[in-house]
Write a protein that holds these residues in place. Structure first.
Motif, PDB file in Angstrom:
ATOM      1  N   VAL A  68     -19.039  30.152   3.979  1.00 20.47           N
ATOM      2  CA  VAL A  68     -20.001  30.999   4.687  1.00 20.47           C
ATOM      3  C   VAL A  68     -19.556  31.179   6.135  1.00 20.47           C
ATOM      4  O   VAL A  68     -19.324  30.197   6.846  1.00 20.47           O
ATOM      5  CB  VAL A  68     -21.415  30.367   4.685  1.00 20.47           C
ATOM      6  CG1 VAL A  68     -22.423  31.323   5.302  1.00 20.47           C
ATOM      7  CG2 VAL A  68     -21.835  29.978   3.279  1.00 20.47           C
ATOM      8  N   ILE A  69     -19.424  32.416   6.543  1.00 24.60           N
ATOM      9  CA  ILE A  69     -19.131  32.704   7.948  1.00 24.60           C
ATOM     10  C   ILE A  69     -20.448  33.047   8.621  1.00 24.60           C
ATOM     11  O   ILE A  69     -21.210  33.871   8.106  1.00 24.60           O
ATOM     12  CB  ILE A  69     -18.181  33.917   8.080  1.00 24.60           C
ATOM     13  CG1 ILE A  69     -16.926  33.736   7.231  1.00 24.60           C
ATOM     14  CG2 ILE A  69     -17.863  34.181   9.540  1.00 24.60           C
ATOM     15  CD1 ILE A  69     -15.937  32.755   7.746  1.00 24.60           C
ATOM     16  N   VAL A  70     -20.720  32.425   9.754  1.00 28.68           N
ATOM     17  CA  VAL A  70     -21.944  32.748  10.472  1.00 28.68           C
ATOM     18  C   VAL A  70     -21.574  33.277  11.855  1.00 28.68           C
ATOM     19  O   VAL A  70     -20.855  32.624  12.605  1.00 28.68           O
ATOM     20  CB  VAL A  70     -22.934  31.556  10.485  1.00 28.68           C
ATOM     21  CG1 VAL A  70     -22.284  30.286  10.901  1.00 28.68           C
ATOM     22  CG2 VAL A  70     -24.135  31.843  11.367  1.00 28.68           C
ATOM     23  N   THR A  79      -6.548  40.815  14.052  1.00 26.77           N
ATOM     24  CA  THR A  79      -5.545  39.978  13.391  1.00 26.77           C
ATOM     25  C   THR A  79      -6.219  39.234  12.235  1.00 26.77           C
ATOM     26  O   THR A  79      -7.314  38.710  12.414  1.00 26.77           O
ATOM     27  CB  THR A  79      -4.989  38.925  14.385  1.00 26.77           C
ATOM     28  OG1 THR A  79      -4.607  39.586  15.589  1.00 26.77           O
ATOM     29  CG2 THR A  79      -3.799  38.196  13.802  1.00 26.77           C
ATOM     30  N   VAL A  80      -5.555  39.211  11.092  1.00 26.30           N
ATOM     31  CA  VAL A  80      -6.110  38.442   9.968  1.00 26.30           C
ATOM     32  C   VAL A  80      -5.660  36.993  10.111  1.00 26.30           C
ATOM     33  O   VAL A  80      -4.469  36.706  10.097  1.00 26.30           O
ATOM     34  CB  VAL A  80      -5.624  38.992   8.609  1.00 26.30           C
ATOM     35  CG1 VAL A  80      -6.212  38.171   7.459  1.00 26.30           C
ATOM     36  CG2 VAL A  80      -5.986  40.454   8.449  1.00 26.30           C
ATOM     37  N   THR A  81      -6.630  36.079  10.260  1.00 21.61           N
ATOM     38  CA  THR A  81      -6.252  34.665  10.293  1.00 21.61           C
ATOM     39  C   THR A  81      -6.734  33.935   9.043  1.00 21.61           C
ATOM     40  O   THR A  81      -6.159  32.946   8.644  1.00 21.61           O
ATOM     41  CB  THR A  81      -6.818  33.952  11.543  1.00 21.61           C
ATOM     42  OG1 THR A  81      -8.218  34.167  11.602  1.00 21.61           O
ATOM     43  CG2 THR A  81      -6.182  34.498  12.802  1.00 21.61           C
ATOM     44  N   THR A  82      -7.847  34.417   8.460  1.00 24.23           N
ATOM     45  CA  THR A  82      -8.269  33.910   7.155  1.00 24.23           C
ATOM     46  C   THR A  82      -8.434  35.120   6.243  1.00 24.23           C
ATOM     47  O   THR A  82      -9.169  36.040   6.578  1.00 24.23           O
ATOM     48  CB  THR A  82      -9.605  33.150   7.265  1.00 24.23           C
ATOM     49  OG1 THR A  82      -9.420  32.017   8.120  1.00 24.23           O
ATOM     50  CG2 THR A  82     -10.086  32.670   5.908  1.00 24.23           C
ATOM     51  N   PRO A  83      -7.724  35.117   5.104  1.00 24.37           N
ATOM     52  CA  PRO A  83      -7.769  36.306   4.242  1.00 24.37           C
ATOM     53  C   PRO A  83      -9.132  36.472   3.571  1.00 24.37           C
ATOM     54  O   PRO A  83      -9.785  35.489   3.215  1.00 24.37           O
ATOM     55  CB  PRO A  83      -6.675  36.037   3.210  1.00 24.37           C
ATOM     56  CG  PRO A  83      -6.466  34.557   3.228  1.00 24.37           C
ATOM     57  CD  PRO A  83      -6.825  34.081   4.602  1.00 24.37           C
ATOM     58  N   GLY A  84      -9.529  37.726   3.399  1.00 25.89           N
ATOM     59  CA  GLY A  84     -10.834  38.038   2.831  1.00 25.89           C
ATOM     60  C   GLY A  84     -11.054  37.497   1.434  1.00 25.89           C
ATOM     61  O   GLY A  84     -12.200  37.264   1.036  1.00 25.89           O
ATOM     62  N   ASP A  85      -9.976  37.257   0.683  1.00 25.19           N
ATOM     63  CA  ASP A  85     -10.172  36.758  -0.684  1.00 25.19           C
ATOM     64  C   ASP A  85     -10.649  35.296  -0.696  1.00 25.19           C
ATOM     65  O   ASP A  85     -10.961  34.760  -1.750  1.00 25.19           O
ATOM     66  CB  ASP A  85      -8.900  36.949  -1.549  1.00 25.19           C
ATOM     67  CG  ASP A  85      -7.658  36.315  -0.934  1.00 25.19           C
ATOM     68  OD1 ASP A  85      -7.785  35.642   0.110  1.00 25.19           O
ATOM     69  OD2 ASP A  85      -6.553  36.508  -1.484  1.00 25.19           O
ATOM     70  N   CYS A  86     -10.697  34.673   0.491  1.00 17.03           N
ATOM     71  CA  CYS A  86     -11.189  33.286   0.576  1.00 17.03           C
ATOM     72  C   CYS A  86     -12.577  33.210   1.195  1.00 17.03           C
ATOM     73  O   CYS A  86     -13.141  32.130   1.335  1.00 17.03           O
ATOM     74  CB  CYS A  86     -10.238  32.439   1.414  1.00 17.03           C
ATOM     75  SG  CYS A  86      -8.585  32.323   0.726  1.00 17.03           S
ATOM     76  N   VAL A  87     -13.110  34.352   1.649  1.00 19.08           N
ATOM     77  CA  VAL A  87     -14.378  34.346   2.373  1.00 19.08           C
ATOM     78  C   VAL A  87     -15.477  34.883   1.455  1.00 19.08           C
ATOM     79  O   VAL A  87     -15.340  35.950   0.869  1.00 19.08           O
ATOM     80  CB  VAL A  87     -14.265  35.202   3.648  1.00 19.08           C
ATOM     81  CG1 VAL A  87     -15.612  35.349   4.324  1.00 19.08           C
ATOM     82  CG2 VAL A  87     -13.236  34.587   4.588  1.00 19.08           C
ATOM     83  N   ASP A  88     -16.569  34.126   1.337  1.00 19.77           N
ATOM     84  CA  ASP A  88     -17.563  34.470   0.320  1.00 19.77           C
ATOM     85  C   ASP A  88     -18.838  35.096   0.867  1.00 19.77           C
ATOM     86  O   ASP A  88     -19.354  36.050   0.296  1.00 19.77           O
ATOM     87  CB  ASP A  88     -17.917  33.213  -0.473  1.00 19.77           C
ATOM     88  CG  ASP A  88     -16.673  32.590  -1.097  1.00 19.77           C
ATOM     89  OD1 ASP A  88     -15.858  33.358  -1.644  1.00 19.77           O
ATOM     90  OD2 ASP A  88     -16.499  31.371  -1.011  1.00 19.77           O
ATOM     91  N   VAL A  89     -19.379  34.548   1.951  1.00 21.02           N
ATOM     92  CA  VAL A  89     -20.657  35.045   2.469  1.00 21.02           C
ATOM     93  C   VAL A  89     -20.545  35.197   3.982  1.00 21.02           C
ATOM     94  O   VAL A  89     -19.910  34.374   4.648  1.00 21.02           O
ATOM     95  CB  VAL A  89     -21.810  34.063   2.143  1.00 21.02           C
ATOM     96  CG1 VAL A  89     -23.153  34.635   2.608  1.00 21.02           C
ATOM     97  CG2 VAL A  89     -21.866  33.752   0.657  1.00 21.02           C
ATOM     98  N   VAL A  90     -21.142  36.249   4.508  1.00 19.75           N
ATOM     99  CA  VAL A  90     -21.202  36.420   5.955  1.00 19.75           C
ATOM    100  C   VAL A  90     -22.675  36.530   6.353  1.00 19.75           C
ATOM    101  O   VAL A  90     -23.387  37.405   5.864  1.00 19.75           O
ATOM    102  CB  VAL A  90     -20.450  37.691   6.411  1.00 19.75           C
ATOM    103  CG1 VAL A  90     -20.563  37.862   7.923  1.00 19.75           C
ATOM    104  CG2 VAL A  90     -18.990  37.623   5.997  1.00 19.75           C
TER     105      VAL A  90
END
Lengths: 305, 102, 523
Positions: C418-420, C437-448
């Motif tokens: 979860v990104i807050v 800049t992409v530092t964490t790829p979107g395929d690893c991020v689930d909830v914002v």
């Protein structure tokens, strides 16, 4: 860019009215996200004497350009004993706020003076006359004692609010848990408001670290019959909403009344008996409808009324 | 309404902008812009300030903009306030809401 | 060549030479190297067969000379002393005074305490930087193209992999330690500037050719149990101060009073509680930032309500999670870094608060790090885009000023990441079309979770279903981005020069993105 706002509703849900300094861009840009029913952009106490001009410019563009959605936007103007209030009214009307909170109201005359200035400004800025609502803040014993006439002073007036800080100073009392020092003011103002058929709002609770004290005060507000409360911090909003939410039992009963009344009314019957033996007539309906409205606003109503 | 003296409005807080207007007789608008979001919004901030000045009828002035991420509505409000202060207006005078202030 | 997150990776970056001869590839998607093998690159280690009384040397300068540090070599540091660190600057000053040049600094992270390094970069003495964090003047000079080779930025787990795999070879590791004995057994407790753990320095002690421990508190042999084992240490130096204790251990992290942060924290806790992994024995990690930290407070009543306990918490540790454990609601705390005095005090006294190594924490190339068993992680972000890619390294001006840290490691490992973050910060749209800049790829991020609503990665149907079932509203992330732009306006694109100034490695060692030299804004 100008955001159109719907015509203000004189009697709408106003459980929570949150103060915001109209001079602080970081605050006013999205004050609605916390879910208060109304926000009160403050031109009075929160704004330093030498920034009154600056606050009006901020307020004008905020009113014009920020989409506050369904949140009611009230502006607290400077007192009638200051040189600022007339221009405050012009900017409020020109910007298209929903309502104006009159600080330090002491008489029906105070309300009428503001009413006239608002009418004048509505004509000047091409706003429908009567659109802008008013509420009066009672901040002194004189204001409280004149509550009866104040509450009946203008068709624009949707409610009165108590302002505890100044009132307590005049009465030479401090904040007492349980609110004995405010009992008369609260009770008298509520009676005056109900007699005039307008809403009534309690004063702010300023100790942000005392959650328990805040809850106790809100509980008392609910029991005394207040429509809502002025707030100083967003974290107070959800608490008020929760405590004002009707119980499932109350909702069920309200639903029965509204449905039964609709049914009977179409048959031309005015008085009837519910299955629990309770006699119901038209006088019960507004109360029941208010319960349904509260339940909906609290997000706990799942029926279809 | 004419800019007669230096007019300043706004603060250096986040989401605010401090505007200083200094009158001069000729030379047009000389704008100095500092902003925490210069690379992404410098162009838009500049355009907003210049549009406000044009509405207010300011043709010659030194303008210093010190921005900390203000939105357009705040930029306009601060330019207008700085202008009327620089004009020496009564702070409670009748302002032209919806006219040049818009 | 475009990688799996749609970033163009130039030949110039793919051609960067790694020490072991491994060729860079563009990012291929999560889990790409799973099941493959690595050959670990062992150090060339000196033999100490004859009995020796002490490894003490009189000064850092003597230690540098003794290690045989030469032009072109790589030195390493850890970041457990955070903004209080004196080690990096002291060591680098001696290296420069000795006239050694062409140095690469391979640190677990670098911060604003290390501004003087910017001068060495400008003077061409430091020619390579490999780190997680880069900030302050150093970020500035690197972004302006002053470093001779592109900086290589890695996650904490990615760094351990790179060290073990030999992508980077550490010639000399300089390890600051709150206490050490004369044989280099070093601990993070009992000194003048305690930092709690030395997790990030462990791989350096195991994989560097030469290891120097620097302390201001010598203690009798054997300093046990050690974080850094004396068997891996060549020399020990005692200095007056390893750092500023007040900045090494900052005052207890205070719960934010910011109503916006609190609202987001509460909504984050509700999202977590709605997920199927929120059950007896769940595991959890959260950051030290305002809203992330406050999630602890809102999680507690939800755990009580459901009558469940957390089995373990990992990560950078702060007071609030220790407090939750004292109430009996957390089984074990496994610690890779301490963010405040409360956490340091806790690991000193609490038998269920353990130190782990950086590899145990997050290395994607070992046989299963803690992050791989993590249920929930709550993280912050500078920017998130409509493909859920996260940026935590470059500011809105394109200048390097952050650190991937454990972000990409925990995001890939955890069942629910979860990104807050607030929708906007000042005039900056946090939820944007494309992150700088992409530092964490979107395929690893689930909830914002934002102050304007919550969005779930459409790939996570299970989470969407769970939130719907719990009646938690969520919107497409595109809607949040549009709302942000409607508030702040669409940002102009940043202007870049051609030169690549930094390579963002994914944790598996592929290239996620590059940062180019920033073009100064023209009025």
């Amino acid at each position: 860019m100008s955001i159109p706002r719907p015509k203000p509703e004189r009697f709408r849900l106003r459980r929570t009215m949150m103060f915001m300094n109209a001079q602080k861009p970081g605050l006013i840009k999205d004050a609605y996200i916390y879910g208060a029913d109304s926000i009160m952009l403050d031109l009075e106490d929160a704004v330093a004497e030498n920034q009154k001009d600056s606050a009006r410019f901020s307020l004008y563009h905020a009113l014009k350009e920020i989409d506050y959605g369904n949140t009611e936007v009230i502006v607290r103007i400077n007192g009638l004993d200051t040189p600022h209030w007339k221009e405050d009214i012009r900017v409020c009307v020109a910007g298209g706020c929903d309502g104006i909170r009159i600080a330090k109201t002491e008489s029906a005359h105070d309300v009428q003076v503001v009413d006239e200035a608002v009418t004048e400004a509505e004509k000047e800025f091409g706003v429908e006359v009567g659109r802008t609502l008013l509420m009066a803040a009672l901040e002194s014993p004189k204001g409280v004692l004149n509550a009866v006439e104040i509450c009946q002073a203008s068709p624009r007036l949707f409610g009165v609010a108590l302002s505890g800080g100044d009132y307590r100073k005049c009465m030479q009392v401090k904040v007492i848990p349980g609110g004995i020092e405010m009992l008369f003011a609260r009770g008298f103002m509520l009676n005056a408001a109900r007699a005039a058929g307008i809403q009534c709002f309690d004063t702010v609770f300023t100790n942000l670290n005392d959650d328990e004290g805040f809850r106790a005060e809100v509980k008392q507000n609910v029991e005394m019959g207040f429509d809502g409360k002025s707030l100083i911090n967003p974290k107070q909003i959800q608490i008020v909403h929760e405590m004002l939410a009707p119980t499932q039992k109350e909702i069920a009963e309200a639903e029965k009344i509204v449905r039964a009344f609709r049914e009977h009314a179409s048959e031309g019957v005015g008085v009837f008996t519910l299955d629990n033996g309770k006699m119901i007539d038209i006088a019960f309906v507004p109360g029941a409808e208010r319960v349904i409205k509260l339940a909906k606003a609290s997000g706990i109503y799942e029926g279809d009324l | 309404m004419e800019l007669k003296a230096v007019g300043t409005a706004g603060t250096l807080e986040s989401s605010d902008v401090m505007i200083t207007l200094e009158p001069r007789d000729s030379g047009g608008i000389d704008l100095t812009l500092e902003s925490s979001v210069l690379n992404q919004y410098g162009r838009q901030i500049k355009a907003e300030v210049l549009a406000s000045l044009e509405r207010l009828g300011v043709k010659n002035a030194k303008v210093i903009v010190n921005d900390h991420g203000a939105l357009d509505c705040t930029i306009k409000a601060r330019v207008e306030c700085a202008f009327y202060r620089g004009c020496g207006c009564d702070m409670d005078g009748r302002f032209d809401w919806g006219g040049v202030i818009r | 060549m475009k990688n799996a997150v749609g970033r163009e990776i130039p030949e110039e970056a793919l051609a960067v030479e790694l020490k072991n001869g491994r060729k860079y590839e563009p990012y291929q998607g999560k889990g790409y190297r799973d099941g493959k093998y690595i050959k670990k690159a062992g150090p060339t280690s000196k033999i100490y067969q004859k009995p020796q009384e002490s490894k003490l040397l009189p000064s850092i300068r003597d230690a540098i000379i003794a290690t045989g540090l030469k032009d072109g070599m790589t030195v390493s540091f850890h970041h457990h002393f955070r903004d209080g660190d004196y080690i990096v600057n002291m060591v680098m000053k001696e290296i420069v005074d000795l006239g050694i040049k062409d140095i690469t600094i391979a640190a677990s992270s670098l911060g604003s305490a290390h501004d003087p390094i910017a001068d060495y970069i400008e003077q061409g003495i430091v020619t390579g930087i490999q780190t997680s964090g880069i900030r302050g003047r150093m970020g500035d000079v690197v972004s302006h193209g002053k470093l001779k080779t592109p900086a290589i930025l890695r996650s904490h787990g990615g760094r351990v992999r790179a060290v073990e795999e030999g992508d980077v070879h550490i010639d000399v590791a300089f390890i600051g330690a709150p206490t050490s004995d004369e044989y280099g057994n070093a601990r993070a407790l009992g000194g003048k500037g305690d930092c709690g753990v030395l997790s990030y320095a462990v791989p350096d002690s195991e994989y560097a050719d030469k290891v120097v421990v620097i302390t201001d508190t010598l203690v009798p042999y054997p300093n046990f149990p050690p974080s850094i084992h004396g068997v891996n240490v060549d020399y020990v130096v005692k200095v007056d101060e390893i750092g500023n204790p007040k900045k090494i251990a900052s005052a207890a992290a205070r719960m934010t009073q910011n109503p916006r942060d609190l609202m987001m924290a509460e909504n984050t806790a509700k999202v977590i509680a709605a997920c199927p992994w929120f059950k007896e024995g769940f595991s959890f990690q959260t950051g030290a930032g305002g809203p992330s930290l406050a999630v602890n407070r809102f999680l507690e009543p939800l755990m009580d309500e459901k009558g469940i306990k957390m089995a373990w918490a990992i990560g950078g540790i702060t007071g609030p999670i220790c407090e939750l454990q004292r109430k009996g609601k957390v089984g074990k705390i496994i610690d890779v870094q301490d963010f405040d005095v409360a956490a340091i005090e806790d690991i000193r006294t609490n038998p269920n608060h353990f130190e782990m190594t950086a590899s145990e924490y997050a290395n994607p190339a070992n046989k299963g790090a803690f992050v791989n068993k993590l249920d929930f992680v709550v993280l912050a972000a500078l920017e998130v885009d409509i493909d859920f890619n996260v940026n935590v390294i470059t500011g809105s001006d394109g200048v390097l000023r952050g650190a991937p840290g454990g972000h990409p490691d925990t995001a890939e490992g955890a069942k629910c990441c979860v990104i807050v973050t607030p929708l906007t910060r000042g005039r900056m749209a946090t939820i944007c079309e494309h992150v700088v800049t992409v530092t964490t790829p979107g395929d690893c991020v689930d909830v914002v979770v934002t102050d304007y609503g919550t969005a779930v990665n459409p790939a996570r149907k299970d989470i969407i279903e769970a939130l719907d079932k719990a009646g938690i509203k969520h919107v497409p992330i595109k809607e949040l981005q549009e709302k942000a732009y409607s508030l702040v306006g669409k940002p102009d694109d940043l202007q870049w020069k051609d030169k690549v100034v930094a390579i963002l490695e994914a944790r598996d060692g592929t290239i996620l993105d590059v940062v180019r030299e920033i073009k100064p804004y023209e009025n």
